[in-house]
Structures are given as structure tokens and as C-alpha cells.
Design an enzyme around this catalytic site. Structure first.
Site, PDB file in Angstrom:
ATOM      1  N   GLY A  45       0.830  -1.194   0.000  1.00 56.16           N
ATOM      2  CA  GLY A  45       0.000   0.000   0.000  1.00 56.16           C
ATOM      3  C   GLY A  45       0.860   1.238   0.000  1.00 56.16           C
ATOM      4  N   GLN A  50       3.258  10.113   0.960  1.00 55.34           N
ATOM      5  CA  GLN A  50       4.551   9.424   0.877  1.00 55.34           C
ATOM      6  C   GLN A  50       5.341   9.830  -0.367  1.00 55.34           C
ATOM      7  OE1 GLN A  50       2.772   5.334   1.880  1.00 55.34           O
ATOM      8  NE2 GLN A  50       4.806   5.271   2.811  1.00 55.34           N
ATOM      9  N   CYS A  97       6.887   0.127   6.835  1.00 58.11           N
ATOM     10  CA  CYS A  97       6.402   1.234   6.018  1.00 58.11           C
ATOM     11  C   CYS A  97       7.516   1.673   5.075  1.00 58.11           C
ATOM     12  CB  CYS A  97       6.001   2.390   6.934  1.00 58.11           C
ATOM     13  SG  CYS A  97       5.415   3.839   6.053  1.00 58.11           S
ATOM     14  N   LEU A  98       7.149   1.972   3.829  1.00 62.77           N
ATOM     15  CA  LEU A  98       8.133   2.431   2.840  1.00 62.77           C
ATOM     16  C   LEU A  98       8.822   3.712   3.305  1.00 62.77           C
ATOM     17  CD1 LEU A  98       6.050   1.991  -0.453  1.00 62.77           C
ATOM     18  CD2 LEU A  98       7.866   0.488   0.411  1.00 62.77           C
ATOM     19  N   HIS A 139      -3.307   1.584   8.521  1.00 62.73           N
ATOM     20  CA  HIS A 139      -1.963   2.157   8.371  1.00 62.73           C
ATOM     21  C   HIS A 139      -1.940   3.210   7.253  1.00 62.73           C
ATOM     22  CE1 HIS A 139       2.606   1.497   7.949  1.00 62.73           C
ATOM     23  NE2 HIS A 139       2.281   2.250   6.919  1.00 62.73           N
ATOM     24  N   GLU A 140      -2.501   2.855   6.096  1.00 60.93           N
ATOM     25  CA  GLU A 140      -2.464   3.788   4.957  1.00 60.93           C
ATOM     26  C   GLU A 140      -3.315   5.023   5.231  1.00 60.93           C
ATOM     27  OE1 GLU A 140      -0.188   3.465   2.939  1.00 60.93           O
ATOM     28  OE2 GLU A 140       0.260   1.345   3.243  1.00 60.93           O
ATOM     29  N   HIS A 143      -1.696   7.679   7.378  1.00 63.11           N
ATOM     30  CA  HIS A 143      -0.759   8.569   6.684  1.00 63.11           C
ATOM     31  C   HIS A 143      -1.440   9.898   6.318  1.00 63.11           C
ATOM     32  CE1 HIS A 143       3.012   6.456   5.958  1.00 63.11           C
ATOM     33  NE2 HIS A 143       2.378   5.347   5.609  1.00 63.11           N
TER      34      HIS A 143
HETATM   35 NI    NI Z   1       3.246   3.450   5.582  1.00 59.22          NI
END
Ligand code: NI
Length: 170
Positions: A45, A50, A97-98, A139-140, A143
Site C-alpha cells: 500500500g 509518501q 512502512c516504505l 496504516h495507509e 498517513h
Molecule cells: Ni506506511
């Protein structure tokens, strides 16, 4: 187009995002960039902030629902997503997480949730689930409120990571 993924402690990652009004070429280009970036860097995701865009858009791999590791990824776009808790009992998943390199940690969140939003055609999209899938939805969407999974960790764990990252940047 592949865009760089912002990494903690980039200040844009802790800013709240604006709702999307009209689905115009700007939003379509944003989603295309998010998809390109996600499929290149790999992940389940991604959220618009991000890649540095403060708009309420996330992409989720809905193949997670099947809970099979070999299921082909199936990315779905959620514009202006809203999480609804269906079962508030806590459940723990190992998250990464990225935007938070070199860290995976257990995070407690509500066990079962639904995610509602609209797609690029303006049609409603609805998914629900628990486990890793439900954690991913939460989580997404976090953000978009400027929250990272780090914000769910203990003060100690967070400060250790913080120290490591700030040191690495010097
Ligand atoms: Ni993340």
C-alpha cells in the site's frame, strides 16, 4: 512516473492531507505516479503524502484479503477513504512502512475494519477485513492524518529509532 518515497523524519509525512474535490487530471496523474512507485519499490500500500502530495488518496493491495502469499497483487485506489471500526478488540500485526526504513514492529489496532472511498471514476469502493489486511487499511489511512506506525509504538521504541535515523542523516 516513479517518484521518490519520502522518509522519516521528512516533515511532510506528519502533515494532515486535504480531501480531494474534483477528480481531475492532477488526481489521475497522482494515482498513476503512486501506482508506478508502489509497483517499482514493492509494497502492499501507499498513501499520497509518501510521494509528497498532501491529498487524501491511498492505494491498497486488496489481494491481502485472500491471506495467500502467492496471490497476485491487486491494487485498488481509494480517494477520500474513511475507516470504520467493525470490531474494536485489539489485534497485533507486524508492520513496516516504505517511509520508515529498517524497522518492523508490532502494532495494536482494532481487529476488524471497513474502508470506504471512491475510485477514479467517482464510484464508491468498499472493503472490509481484519488481520494484516485490516491493519494495512488503517496504516495507509493514518498517513493522511500525518500519522506513521511509529506513532503507535512506545515512547522508548520510538526514541531509539528516532535517534538512529537522525544520526544517519548527519
Ligand atoms: Ni506506511
Amino acid at each position: 512516473m516513479l517518484r521518490p518515497v519520502l522518509q522519516y523524519p521528512d516533515p511532510l509525512l506528519s502533515k494532515p492531507c486535504e480531501p480531494v474535490g474534483a477528480i481531475d487530471d492532477g488526481i489521475r496523474a497522482l494515482v498513476a505516479d503512486m501506482l508506478d512507485t508502489l509497483s517499482t519499490v514493492g509494497g502492499v500500500g501507499i498513501a499520497a503524502p509518501q510521494i509528497g502530495v498532501l491529498k487524501r488518496v491511498v492505494i491498497i493491495d486488496v489481494s491481502l484479503e485472500k491471506e495467500q502469499e502467492d496471490a497476485p497483487q491487486d491494487f485498488r485506489v481509494f480517494i477520500n477513504p474513511v475507516v470504520t471500526v467493525l470490531d474494536p478488540r485489539p489485534h497485533e500485526e507486524n508492520e513496516g512502512c516504505l517511509s520508515v526504513p529498517d524497522l518492523r514492529a508490532k502494532v495494536k489496532r482494532p481487529r476488524l475494519v471497513a474502508l470506504d472511498g471512491i475510485d477514479l471514476d467517482g464510484n464508491p469502493v468498499h472493503i472490509e477485513g481484519g488481520g494484516y489486511y485490516g491493519a494495512c487499511m488503517q496504516h495507509e489511512t493514518d498517513h493522511l492524518d500525518g500519522k506513521l506506525f511509529l506513532d503507535h509504538l512506545s515512547f522508548l521504541k520510538r526514541s531509539l529509532y528516532d535517534k538512529k535515523m537522525r544520526k544517519g542523516r548527519k
